[in-house]
Design a protein around this motif. Sequence first.
Motif, PDB file in Angstrom:
ATOM      1  N   GLU A  13       0.844  -1.191   0.000  1.00  0.00           N
ATOM      2  CA  GLU A  13       0.000   0.000   0.000  1.00  0.00           C
ATOM      3  C   GLU A  13       0.879   1.241   0.000  1.00  0.00           C
ATOM      4  N   ARG A  14       0.532   2.195  -0.862  1.00  0.00           N
ATOM      5  CA  ARG A  14       1.290   3.439  -0.937  1.00  0.00           C
ATOM      6  C   ARG A  14       0.900   4.338   0.227  1.00  0.00           C
ATOM      7  N   MET A  15       1.892   4.818   0.960  1.00  0.00           N
ATOM      8  CA  MET A  15       1.653   5.654   2.115  1.00  0.00           C
ATOM      9  C   MET A  15       1.645   7.129   1.718  1.00  0.00           C
ATOM     10  N   GLU A  16       1.261   7.989   2.653  1.00  0.00           N
ATOM     11  CA  GLU A  16       1.160   9.419   2.376  1.00  0.00           C
ATOM     12  C   GLU A  16       2.497  10.042   1.993  1.00  0.00           C
ATOM     13  N   ASP A  17       3.594   9.507   2.520  1.00  0.00           N
ATOM     14  CA  ASP A  17       4.908  10.075   2.212  1.00  0.00           C
ATOM     15  C   ASP A  17       5.505   9.512   0.918  1.00  0.00           C
ATOM     16  N   GLY A  18       4.727   8.707   0.196  1.00  0.00           N
ATOM     17  CA  GLY A  18       5.175   8.194  -1.087  1.00  0.00           C
ATOM     18  C   GLY A  18       5.809   6.814  -1.058  1.00  0.00           C
ATOM     19  N   ARG A  19       6.205   6.346   0.120  1.00  0.00           N
ATOM     20  CA  ARG A  19       6.807   5.015   0.203  1.00  0.00           C
ATOM     21  C   ARG A  19       5.703   3.953   0.252  1.00  0.00           C
ATOM     22  N   PHE A  20       6.101   2.681   0.161  1.00  0.00           N
ATOM     23  CA  PHE A  20       5.144   1.578   0.184  1.00  0.00           C
ATOM     24  C   PHE A  20       5.340   0.732   1.435  1.00  0.00           C
ATOM     25  N   GLU A  21       4.262   0.220   1.966  1.00  0.00           N
ATOM     26  CA  GLU A  21       4.325  -0.748   3.071  1.00  0.00           C
ATOM     27  C   GLU A  21       3.667  -2.047   2.634  1.00  0.00           C
ATOM     28  N   MET A  22       4.326  -3.152   2.942  1.00  0.00           N
ATOM     29  CA  MET A  22       3.794  -4.469   2.598  1.00  0.00           C
ATOM     30  C   MET A  22       2.630  -4.839   3.522  1.00  0.00           C
ATOM     31  N   ILE A  23       1.664  -5.539   2.963  1.00  0.00           N
ATOM     32  CA  ILE A  23       0.515  -6.012   3.733  1.00  0.00           C
ATOM     33  C   ILE A  23       0.751  -7.490   4.045  1.00  0.00           C
ATOM     34  N   PRO A  24       0.904  -7.848   5.316  1.00  0.00           N
ATOM     35  CA  PRO A  24       1.236  -9.240   5.644  1.00  0.00           C
ATOM     36  C   PRO A  24       0.088 -10.196   5.350  1.00  0.00           C
ATOM     37  N   PRO A  25       0.368 -11.314   4.702  1.00  0.00           N
ATOM     38  CA  PRO A  25      -0.664 -12.340   4.505  1.00  0.00           C
ATOM     39  C   PRO A  25      -1.194 -12.823   5.853  1.00  0.00           C
ATOM     40  N   MET A  26      -2.437 -13.313   5.861  1.00  0.00           N
ATOM     41  CA  MET A  26      -3.066 -13.773   7.097  1.00  0.00           C
ATOM     42  C   MET A  26      -3.705 -15.145   6.880  1.00  0.00           C
ATOM     43  N   ASN A  27      -3.846 -15.882   7.964  1.00  0.00           N
ATOM     44  CA  ASN A  27      -4.541 -17.163   7.927  1.00  0.00           C
ATOM     45  C   ASN A  27      -5.317 -17.354   9.227  1.00  0.00           C
TER      46      ASN A  27
END
Length: 297
Positions: A88-102
């Motif tokens: 997901e693109r953050m407000e400061d322009g960098r990206f954060e990964m979304i951890p898979p879930m189970n």
Amino acid sequence: MTIKAPTLNVEGLGADPLEQRIKEKQEKWKYKIAVLSGKGGVGKSTVAVNLAAALAKKGYFVGVLDADIHGPNVAKMLGVEKADVLAERMEDGRFEMIPPMNDFMGQITPIKVMSMGFLVGEDQPVIWRGPLVTKAIKQLLGDVKWGELDFMIIDFPPGTGDEILTVTQNLKLDAAVIVTTPQEVALLDTGKAVNMMKKMEVPYVAVVENMSYLICPYCGNEIDIFGKGGGRKLAEKEGVDFLGEIPIDLKAREASDAGIPIVLYEDTIAAKAFMELAEKLVKKLEEMKKETEGSEE
């Protein structure tokens, strides 16, 4: 003429942005638990995965970080090794990964998982030196949308290397669970891991003995394949708690290969042992939290 540069004591100035993000994220994690061992082959990842599943089964929100950069296998053991990692693109322009879930078909609260295994091919080795390993672990902590968690479980590689130092220097760990087996060689290395956690000033250090015994499928007797009672004796020697014995369960291999924690097989002795382990750990951490809060009043 030499002009001395002024020393500025401004919060955040010159700080590593990644370390700052880690600091902010861990404020949303109630308890941070390291699972480690002095040597390989003692079932450390099995303990980490089943501890996480036991806690999630009790209704807690849990995240699991596989900090074994060179040999990640937690994703497979939690049944998410084929999951796609979105960002997901953050407000400061960098990206954060979304951890898979189970959530194992709704049996537990969803466990969030992040591992280097998601980012490299299944048979692709990670041939990195220390600085790259350190940076990767920081990113798995600081560039992932972990959100609010009751427990963050960090599964370390064997030994006392860079990965452990990186995490302990960037996270304020609440507990370290040291995994051993009963035999003498494992106990020698386990003592080193216990003392490392003491030197890193982790508030609560405890020992778990894995592969304690095998229940014979034919006669029902306990078989002490690797000896008996070594984990408890080590804990007493080092002055730390002993959280319990986990027996060898023939279903555990099938469960791990299928990506299902053995703790979800409620009719097994191993599942009961893991649930007791989780209950003891939660009780101890809550007691310590109350004591800390009481001393601050």
